[in-house]
Design an enzyme around this catalytic site. Structure first.
Site, mmCIF file in Angstrom:
data_model
loop_
_atom_site.group_PDB
_atom_site.id
_atom_site.type_symbol
_atom_site.label_atom_id
_atom_site.label_comp_id
_atom_site.label_asym_id
_atom_site.label_seq_id
_atom_site.Cartn_x
_atom_site.Cartn_y
_atom_site.Cartn_z
ATOM 1 C CD GLU A 167 -3.083 -0.679 0.033
ATOM 2 O OE1 GLU A 167 -3.092 0.437 -0.519
ATOM 3 O OE2 GLU A 167 -3.879 -1.578 -0.269
ATOM 4 C CG ASP A 218 -7.364 3.937 -4.359
ATOM 5 O OD1 ASP A 218 -7.124 3.586 -5.524
ATOM 6 O OD2 ASP A 218 -7.659 3.134 -3.450
#
Length: 137
Positions: free
Chosen positions: A33, A45
């Site tokens: 991540e 995102d």
């Protein structure tokens, strides 16, 4: 009779402990991540903001119990973020119909409460595996 009850409670507690996401699996998810498990702040995102070591979205933070002083503060604090991910996994692994293992935890993290059943999260699992984890990590 009380010995049987004690044995049952011990076995139940062992089951609960073994179903928790491992430190190794958490590390692999964190590495995936945040480019090696680093504090990277918030980033877009898709159509929503994700923050911190585990790129936690606000809805994920709410589901994990609103830990810390705020979503962004918790996501940017490694210890708070780990507690949030652990709480999220504990909340959803039993409801998802998936067994407790690193593969399914990674897929839940990526795809939400039923993420471990979505074919779209298999690519994410492969990326987590490339960080050094296996299904049993």
């Amino acid at each position: 009779m009380s010995a049987v009850l004690v044995l049952a409670l011990v076995l139940l507690s062992l089951t609960c402990v073994t179903d928790a996401i491992s430190d190794a699996c958490l590390t692999c998810i964190c590495k995936q991540e945040s480019y090696g498990c680093t504090q990277i702040g918030c980033r877009m995102d898709g159509r929503s903001l994700s923050c911190g070591y585990f790129q936690i979205k606000k809805s994920y933070w709410i589901d994990c119990g609103r830990l810390g002083s705020s979503w962004e503060a918790c996501a940017d604090d490694y210890n708070c973020a780990v507690r949030c991910v652990r709480a999220y996994m504990k909340k959803y692994i039993g409801k998802s119909g998936c067994t407790a293992n690193c593969k399914n935890y990674a897929r839940l993290h990526n795809g939400g409460p039923k993420g471990c059943t979505k074919p779209s999260t298999l690519t994410y699992w492969n990326a987590v595996k490339n960080q050094g984890c296996s299904i049993n990590s």
